[in-house]
Design an enzyme around this catalytic site. Structure first.
Site, short mmCIF file in Angstrom:
data_model
loop_
_atom_site.label_atom_id
_atom_site.label_comp_id
_atom_site.label_asym_id
_atom_site.label_seq_id
_atom_site.Cartn_x
_atom_site.Cartn_y
_atom_site.Cartn_z
N ILE A 219 99.18 55.76 13.81
CA ILE A 219 99.64 54.60 12.88
C ILE A 219 100.84 54.71 12.43
O ILE A 219 101.76 53.86 12.31
CB ILE A 219 98.39 54.44 11.94
CG1 ILE A 219 97.07 54.01 12.72
CG2 ILE A 219 98.84 52.95 10.98
CD1 ILE A 219 95.93 54.22 11.62
N LYS B 69 91.03 62.92 9.72
CA LYS B 69 90.26 61.32 9.82
C LYS B 69 88.90 61.66 10.99
O LYS B 69 88.56 60.52 11.01
CB LYS B 69 91.00 60.35 10.48
CG LYS B 69 91.61 60.64 11.65
CD LYS B 69 92.54 59.69 12.08
CE LYS B 69 93.12 60.00 13.29
NZ LYS B 69 93.82 58.79 14.14
N SER C 231 90.07 53.02 4.28
CA SER C 231 89.33 52.95 5.50
C SER C 231 88.11 52.09 5.42
O SER C 231 87.57 52.33 4.13
CB SER C 231 88.95 54.18 6.06
OG SER C 231 88.04 53.92 6.93
N ALA C 232 87.75 51.38 6.31
CA ALA C 232 86.60 50.60 6.23
C ALA C 232 85.28 51.46 5.94
O ALA C 232 84.14 51.10 5.84
CB ALA C 232 86.42 49.64 7.17
N THR C 233 85.50 52.69 6.37
CA THR C 233 84.38 53.75 6.25
C THR C 233 84.10 53.60 4.82
O THR C 233 82.63 54.24 4.62
CB THR C 233 84.92 55.10 6.54
OG1 THR C 233 83.80 55.82 7.15
CG2 THR C 233 85.73 55.81 5.59
N TYR D 53 84.50 62.80 4.76
CA TYR D 53 85.74 61.83 5.15
C TYR D 53 85.65 60.53 4.39
O TYR D 53 86.73 60.42 3.69
CB TYR D 53 85.80 61.53 6.31
CG TYR D 53 86.56 60.36 6.74
CD1 TYR D 53 88.05 60.79 6.78
CD2 TYR D 53 86.44 59.22 7.38
CE1 TYR D 53 88.93 59.78 7.12
CE2 TYR D 53 87.27 58.00 7.78
CZ TYR D 53 88.51 58.40 7.42
OH TYR D 53 89.50 57.49 7.78
N LYS E 60 88.41 59.32 0.99
CA LYS E 60 89.12 58.15 0.93
C LYS E 60 88.65 57.31 -0.37
O LYS E 60 89.42 56.78 -1.24
CB LYS E 60 88.76 57.38 2.04
CG LYS E 60 89.43 58.00 3.25
CD LYS E 60 90.81 57.71 3.44
CE LYS E 60 91.53 58.30 4.61
NZ LYS E 60 93.02 58.34 4.48
N TYR F 190 91.76 50.07 6.79
CA TYR F 190 91.75 49.67 7.99
C TYR F 190 90.31 49.72 8.55
O TYR F 190 89.39 50.35 8.34
CB TYR F 190 92.31 50.63 8.74
CG TYR F 190 93.42 51.30 8.50
CD1 TYR F 190 94.64 50.43 7.63
CD2 TYR F 190 93.99 52.54 8.88
CE1 TYR F 190 95.72 51.16 7.02
CE2 TYR F 190 95.07 53.20 8.21
CZ TYR F 190 96.14 52.45 7.48
OH TYR F 190 97.33 53.03 7.16
N GLY G 58 74.77 58.18 12.03
CA GLY G 58 75.71 57.90 10.90
C GLY G 58 76.44 56.30 11.43
O GLY G 58 77.04 56.00 10.67
N ASP G 59 76.10 56.09 12.70
CA ASP G 59 76.66 54.50 12.95
C ASP G 59 76.03 53.39 12.42
O ASP G 59 74.84 53.72 12.05
CB ASP G 59 76.71 54.44 14.55
CG ASP G 59 77.93 55.23 15.09
OD1 ASP G 59 78.85 55.54 14.48
OD2 ASP G 59 78.16 55.16 16.41
N1 UFG Z 1 81.19 54.59 20.59
C1 UFG Z 1 80.56 54.66 21.73
N2 UFG Z 1 80.74 55.86 22.66
C2 UFG Z 1 81.75 56.63 22.15
C3 UFG Z 1 82.57 56.44 21.01
C4 UFG Z 1 82.01 55.50 20.08
O1 UFG Z 1 79.67 53.83 22.03
O2 UFG Z 1 82.25 57.56 22.95
C5 UFG Z 1 80.75 53.41 20.00
C6 UFG Z 1 80.33 53.74 18.32
O3 UFG Z 1 78.83 53.74 18.45
C7 UFG Z 1 80.61 52.36 17.85
C8 UFG Z 1 81.88 52.06 18.45
O4 UFG Z 1 81.91 52.63 19.51
O5 UFG Z 1 79.72 51.44 17.91
C9 UFG Z 1 83.15 52.57 17.86
O6 UFG Z 1 83.11 53.87 17.51
P1 UFG Z 1 84.45 54.63 16.98
O7 UFG Z 1 83.93 55.98 16.99
O8 UFG Z 1 85.72 54.27 17.72
O9 UFG Z 1 84.73 53.89 15.57
P2 UFG Z 1 83.83 53.87 14.15
O10 UFG Z 1 83.50 52.41 13.93
O11 UFG Z 1 82.73 54.62 14.40
O12 UFG Z 1 84.62 54.39 13.12
C10 UFG Z 1 86.08 54.43 13.01
C11 UFG Z 1 86.86 55.53 12.61
C12 UFG Z 1 86.51 55.95 11.20
C13 UFG Z 1 86.78 54.60 10.33
C14 UFG Z 1 85.99 53.34 10.80
C15 UFG Z 1 86.45 52.34 10.11
O13 UFG Z 1 86.51 56.63 13.27
O14 UFG Z 1 87.59 56.74 10.74
O15 UFG Z 1 86.35 53.23 12.26
O16 UFG Z 1 85.35 51.23 10.16
F1 UFG Z 1 86.44 55.00 9.20
#
Ligand code: UFG
Length: 380
Positions: free
Chosen positions: A13, A110, A150-152, A174, A178, A202, A320-321
């Site tokens: 970024i 991150k 972060s939106a986290t 993490y 934040k 973000y 954690g998702d």
């Molecule tokens: N996903 C998959 N397969 C993968 C990776 C991710 O299916 O190999 C799915 C996840 O379950 C989720 C989506 O894709 O539904 C997005 O996952 P990401 O890991 O790309 O992103 P996250 O939303 O989990 O988290 C990201 C950043 C965090 C931040 C957050 C803010 O990693 O640091 O966005 O909303 F805090």
């Protein structure tokens, strides 16, 4: 024109924001330890910005842009080191007689999963790093700061879309770091008059500059969906694992608010301008598109945009998702007239342009025969 310090400006970024700021006519000083960034990214940024004369003047110092002071200065340094920070704030060659007008603080760790195994490292880099930076800003009389949040912070919530007023309930180290830095910055802003601070939360930044010259270059196996999917498309990974097909969403896969990194970079430019133009304030803003897309929608859009097929398999949910995370971005529009302009197809096209031209990220370019990135010139 402002002189702006970017911590972590050689990362994903940070490098895109560096380009936007240079194109807007600002002078930029970057401090980065290259733990997840590369001087090559900034060499390319200088090229894209039309700056002449990228050159390395010392093992840990690069500049670009003819004339004195340079338009872009890159220093290798650690945000936890007062010495490294003072060096950046005092680099007269980089900023002439003026000082640093504002700081954009990108430097930090991150990866959610990694933070659970190495919490102290996350508290050290993210929180101690921010404390050291604020101390350095105090020493050098700089009171304007844009912080990468972060939106986290919103944790697992059913709210759709999520406004800035939603409760903060991070669920991993993490996210705690934040939240701690946001709290610390609110305390600092309340303690002394004159602070101009923007906390930018973000959502999911993805994509790349449309030139395909700069983009995301994760270390090792990508944790996040978009870079992983790009590597599957490039044949570096066999297939995508879709984490869960039984979420309460239209197609059963997780929904996120993906925003193009150039929209996000422009958001930083707007935040800087807004802070500088208005009286001192603390702004807390979501940066997202306000639209949600599922994992499978992203896969289909990537396939359709780029004429590719992406092998995938639906597997167990990732701990954690959450099902859905979508920004309410209206405050950002109200306060700084910013909203995303680029579509999911733009994200897929630009992300693939970067990945396909740089299959090994910036590392590939180090190995091009007959071409040396590093040209150390003696300092006279
Ligand atoms: N996903 C998959 N397969 C993968 C990776 C991710 O299916 O190999 C799915 C996840 O379950 C989720 C989506 O894709 O539904 C997005 O996952 P990401 O890991 O790309 O992103 P996250 O939303 O989990 O988290 C990201 C950043 C965090 C931040 C957050 C803010 O990693 O640091 O966005 O909303 F805090």
């Amino acid at each position: 024109m402002a002189t702006v310090l970017l911590t972590g400006g050689a990362g994903f970024i940070g490098s895109h924001t560096c380009l936007v700021l240079l194109e807007a006519g600002h002078r930029v000083v970057v401090v980065d330890d290259f733990s997840n960034g590369s001087p090559e990214a900034l060499r390319r940024v200088s090229e894209l910005a039309g700056l002449e004369g990228w050159r390395q003047l010392a093992p840990d110092r690069w500049v670009a842009g003819d004339g004195q002071p340079a338009l872009l200065t890159l220093l290798k340094g650690d945000v936890r080191s007062p010495r490294d920070l003072d060096r950046a704030f005092e680099d007269r060659e980089a900023m002439g007689d003026g000082g640093i007008d504002a700081v954009l603080h990108f430097a930090g760790l991150k990866a959610v999963g990694e933070s659970m195994g190495q919490p102290l490292r996350y508290w050290d880099v993210n929180v101690v790093g921010a404390v050291r930076l604020l101390e350095a800003m105090g020493r050098h009389g700089c009171q304007t700061l844009v912080f990468s949040s972060s939106a986290t912070l919103y944790g697992i919530t059913d709210r759709v879309p999520i406004p800035e007023t939603a409760p903060l309930q991070p669920i991993n180290p993490y996210g705690y770091t934040k939240a701690a830095v946001e709290r610390m910055l609110a305390d600092v802003a309340a303690s002394t008059a004159g602070w101009r601070i923007a906390l930018l939360r973000y959502f999911n930044p993805v994509g790349a500059h449309p030139s395909g010259r700069i983009g995301e270059d994760p270390n090792g196996v990508p944790n996040n969906l978009f870079p992983f999917l790009c590597q599957v498309a490039a044949g570096r990974r066999q297939r995508l694992e879709v984490f869960g097909g039984d979420w309460p969403t239209a197609d059963g896969t997780g929904v996120r608010d993906y925003l193009h990194v150039m929209d996000l970079a422009e958001g930083h430019g707007r935040a800087l301008e807004t802070l500088q133009a208005a009286p001192p304030q603390l702004l807390t803003l979501n940066l997202g598109s306000g639209r949600g897309h599922s994992v499978l929608e992203l896969v289909r859009s990537f396939e359709a945009t780029n004429g590719l097929t992406l092998p995938y398999a639906v597997v167990e949910r990732r701990p954690g998702d959450s099902a859905i995370s979508v920004a309410d971005p209206r405050e950002a529009e109200r306060h700084m007239g910013w909203r995303t302009r680029r579509s999911l197809a733009d994200i897929c096209r630009d992300g693939w342009a970067w990945q396909s031209a740089n299959p090994e990220g910036y590392r590939g370019s180090d190995r091009q025969p007959g071409r040396s990135l590093i040209q150390v010139q003696p300092v006279s």
